[in-house]
Design an enzyme around this catalytic site. Structure first.
Site, short mmCIF file in Angstrom:
data_model
loop_
_atom_site.label_atom_id
_atom_site.label_comp_id
_atom_site.label_asym_id
_atom_site.label_seq_id
_atom_site.Cartn_x
_atom_site.Cartn_y
_atom_site.Cartn_z
N ARG A 14 0.77 -1.34 -0.10
CA ARG A 14 -0.14 -0.01 0.04
C ARG A 14 0.87 1.09 0.02
O ARG A 14 0.51 2.30 -0.63
CB ARG A 14 -1.06 0.07 1.21
CG ARG A 14 -2.11 -0.90 1.19
CD ARG A 14 -3.05 -0.76 2.20
NE ARG A 14 -2.67 -0.71 3.56
CZ ARG A 14 -2.57 -1.82 4.31
NH1 ARG A 14 -3.33 -2.71 3.87
NH2 ARG A 14 -2.24 -1.71 5.59
N ASN A 24 4.27 2.33 -3.59
CA ASN A 24 3.86 3.19 -4.76
C ASN A 24 2.35 3.42 -4.57
O ASN A 24 1.55 2.84 -5.24
CB ASN A 24 4.06 2.51 -6.22
CG ASN A 24 3.83 3.33 -7.30
OD1 ASN A 24 3.36 4.41 -7.20
ND2 ASN A 24 4.49 2.69 -8.49
N HIS A 79 3.40 -6.12 -14.64
CA HIS A 79 4.77 -5.96 -14.43
C HIS A 79 5.78 -6.89 -15.08
O HIS A 79 6.71 -6.54 -15.71
CB HIS A 79 4.99 -6.16 -12.88
CG HIS A 79 4.85 -4.95 -11.97
ND1 HIS A 79 3.47 -4.79 -11.58
CD2 HIS A 79 5.72 -4.24 -11.24
CE1 HIS A 79 3.86 -3.69 -10.68
NE2 HIS A 79 4.78 -3.51 -10.46
#
Length: 502
Positions: A374, A377, A416
Site C-alpha cells: 500500500r 507506490n 509488471h
C-alpha cells in the site's frame, strides 16, 4: 503602599486566571480534535480491514469515506500537502542517509575509473551500457508522440461526442458502439507499440520507456473515462443546468495526462509558485540515479554473467550467484524508487504546481507485506484500488473481498511481467511467479508491529531482488552466448539458460 500591593496582586491573579482559562480551552479543543481524528481513523480501518488499496498509513489520510452506505468504499480525496517523504528529507538523519548514498556513488565512480586505468591503461568514459541500452532515442520519441497524439485526438473527442449526443436513459445503440470503440482502442494501444518495438529492434532501456509510458497512458485514459462515464449515465433531462458539465474541459484532460497522478479529478490542489531550482535538482538526481545503476551493473552484474555458460545453472553456482546479487539488486530497488517515485514525480509536480505529492509513504517501516504494497507506490496503488478493486468489489459483493484482491494482484503481476517480457525480448516469468506466489502468500502473514516482522520483510526483499537480478541476468546473457536450439517461436518461451551447453 498596601493599596498598590493588593492592586498588583489582584492583577497578577487575574492574569493567571486568564492563562489557566486559555490553557483549559486549548486542551479541550485539542482533545476534541484528537478524538475526532481517531474516530475517523478507526471507522475507516474497520470499514477497510483486509482490503487491498485502502491507502491507510501512519503518515496520511489519503483515502476518506464519502458515505457509509452498505458496500460503499471510500474514494481518494486530494488534499493540499507536500509529499511526506519530501518533508522527511529535511530531517538530518534522512539527509545523512542521502549523503551516504551520494558518497557511495562517488566511490563507485572512482572504483570504475581506477580499475579501468590499472587494467587497461586508459580511462573508459564511453558508458557503453547506457548508450546501448538507451539507443535509438529518435524512434522512441517518434512513437511517444504518436501514442500521446492518439490519446488526445481519439479519447477526448470521442468521449465528448458520446457525452453530448447520447439520449438520457438506459443503454442504447450509441452507448454500445462507443463501448466497443473504446475497447478496440485500448487493445490497439496495447498491441501496436509492441509491434513497433520489435520491428525497429529497440534496445531494452528504450523499450522500458515505451512500455511504461504505454501503460501510464492506458491507465490515464481509463481513469478519465471511468470517472466521467458515471456522470453521463446518471444524467437526466431534468438536470439541464448540468448538461454542459457532462464532459470536462479539454484543458482539464490535458493537465491530467501530465499530472503525477493516475486518479482523475476535475480539479487538484495547486501550489502558488514554481521553484525551478527544485525542478532542476530533481532532474539532476534522476540522471545521477541512471549513472548509479550503470556502475552497479558494471561492477556487480556484468563481470559475473558476461561469460555465461552451463556451469552457472548448477545448484552451487546458482546459489552463489543469487547471494552475490542480493546487495546490488536491492540497491537497484532503492535507486529506482528514489529516481522515479521521488525525483521524477516531484519534478513534474513542481512544474505543474500539483499540490498532492504523497507518492509513497514510509514503506521501509512496514511490518507486513500488505502495508508495504500500500505504501511503496501510492500512485499506482490508488489506481488499482479505485478502478479495479472497487469495481470488482461492487460486482462481486463484500463477501468476495479475497477474489477482488486476487484480481488486483493478478493484473498488477501481469503488467509488471509484461514490461520485462517486451523489454528483454524473451518470456521468463520469474517476477510473475514470485509476485503471485510468495508475494501474494505473504499478504496473509501476521500483521503485527514488532521489529521482527520488519526484519522478515527486509530479508524477503533482499532474497527476492537477488533472485530476480540473478535469474534474469543469466537468461539475458544466455541469449547472447548460447546457440539457438529451437525454432524462433519456441525459443522465445523456453529458457535458454536451462539448456546452455547441453
Amino acid at each position: 503602599m498596601m493599596q498598590f500591593y493588593w492592586k498588583d496582586r489582584t492583577t497578577d491573579l487575574s492574569i493567571q486566571e486568564e492563562i489557566l482559562k486559555l490553557k483549559s480551552e486549548l486542551l479541550e479543543q485539542l482533545k476534541r480534535d484528537v478524538d475526532e481524528t481517531f474516530k475517523g481513523l478507526l471507522s475507516d480501518e474497520d470499514h477497510l480491514d483486509g482490503q487491498v488499496g485502502n491507502g491507510h498509513s501512519s503518515f496520511s489520510s489519503v483515502i476518506k469515506s464519502k458515505g457509509r452506505e452498505k458496500g460503499e468504499l471510500p474514494d481518494k480525496v486530494f488534499t493540499t500537502r507536500r509529499s511526506v517523504l519530501t518533508d522527511l528529507f529535511e530531517i538530518d538523519h534522512i539527509k545523512t542517509i542521502y549523503h551516504m548514498f551520494a558518497a557511495i556513488l562517488i566511490v563507485f565512480s572512482l572504483n570504475t575509473l581506477v580499475y579501468d586505468l590499472i587494467d587497461t591503461g586508459t580511462l573508459n568514459l564511453n558508458f557503453e551500457l547506457i548508450s546501448s541500452g538507451l539507443g535509438k532515442l529518435p524512434k522512441v520519441m517518434y512513437l511517444w508522440v504518436l501514442m500521446m497524439g492518439s490519446t488526445l485526438v481519439v479519447i477526448y473527442p470521442g468521449f465528448y461526442y458520446w457525452a453530448t449526443n447520447r439520449t438520457p436513459g438506459p443503454f442504447r445503440l450509441l452507448d454500445w458502439g462507443a463501448l466497443c470503440i473504446y475497447v478496440v482502442y485500448q487493445i490497439t494501444f496495447l498491441v501496436w507499440p509492441v509491434m513497433y518495438v520489435y520491428d525497429n529492434a529497440l534496445p531494452a532501456g528504450s523499450t522500458v520507456i515505451i512500455t511504461t509510458e504505454q501503460l501510464r497512458l492506458m491507465m490515464k485514459t481509463h481513469a478519465f473515462v471511468r470517472e466521467n462515464i458515471t456522470r453521463v449515465l446518471g444524467y437526466k433531462k431534468s438536470d439541464d443546468s448540468h448538461g454542459d458539465t457532462l464532459c470536462p474541459d479539454f484543458s482539464k484532460y490535458l493537465y491530467f495526462l501530465f499530472a503525477p497522478t493516475l486518479v482523475y479529478r476535475d480539479n487538484y490542489p495547486r501550489t502558488a509558485t514554481i521553484r525551478w531550482n527544485y525542478v532542476v535538482s530533481n532532474f539532476g538526481q534522476t540522471i545521477a540515479c541512471l549513472f548509479y545503476t550503470y556502475y552497479i551493473f558494471e561492477r556487480f552484474c556484468i563481470p559475473v554473467f558476461r561469460n555465461f555458460n552451463h556451469e552457472h545453472v548448477t545448484p552451487k553456482k546458482l546459489l552463489l550467484s543469487a547471494f552475490g546479487c542480493m546487495m546490488p539488486g536491492t540497491l537497484v530497488l532503492f535507486i529506482a524508487f528514489f529516481a522515479i517515485l521521488h525525483s521524477w514525480l516531484n519534478a513534474f509536480a513542481e512544474m505543474l504546481r500539483f499540490g498532492d505529492r504523497l507518492f509513497y509513504s514510509d514503506w521501509w517501516n512496514s511490518t507486513s507485506f500488505s502495508n508495504y504494497y500500500r505504501t511503496w507506490n501510492i500512485v499506482v496503488h490508488d489506481w488499482l484500488y479505485t478502478y479495479i478493486y472497487k469495481d470488482c468489489y461492487k460486482l462481486l459483493g463484500s463477501r468476495n473481498r479475497t477474489v477482488s484482491m486476487t484480481l488486483v494482484f493478478l493484473i498488477s503481476a501481469i503488467f509488471h511481467e509484461y514490461v520485462l517480457i517486451v523489454s528483454f525480448n524473451f518470456f521468463y516469468p520469474v517476477l510473475f511467479v514470485m509476485f503471485m506466489g510468495a508475494g501474494f502468500a505473504f499478504m496473509f502473514l501476521n500483521k503485527g508491529v514488532s521489529r521482527g516482522w520488519n526484519v522478515f520483510l527486509w530479508v524477503s526483499l533482499f532474497i527476492g531482488n537477488g533472485l530476480l537480478m540473478c535469474l534474469y541476468s543469466m537468461e539475458w546473457y544466455a541469449r547472447q552466448n548460447c546457440p539457438v536450439t529451437n525454432d524462433n517461436f519456441l525459443d522465445y518461451f523456453i529458457p535458454r539458460s536451462w539448456f546452455c551447453g547441453n
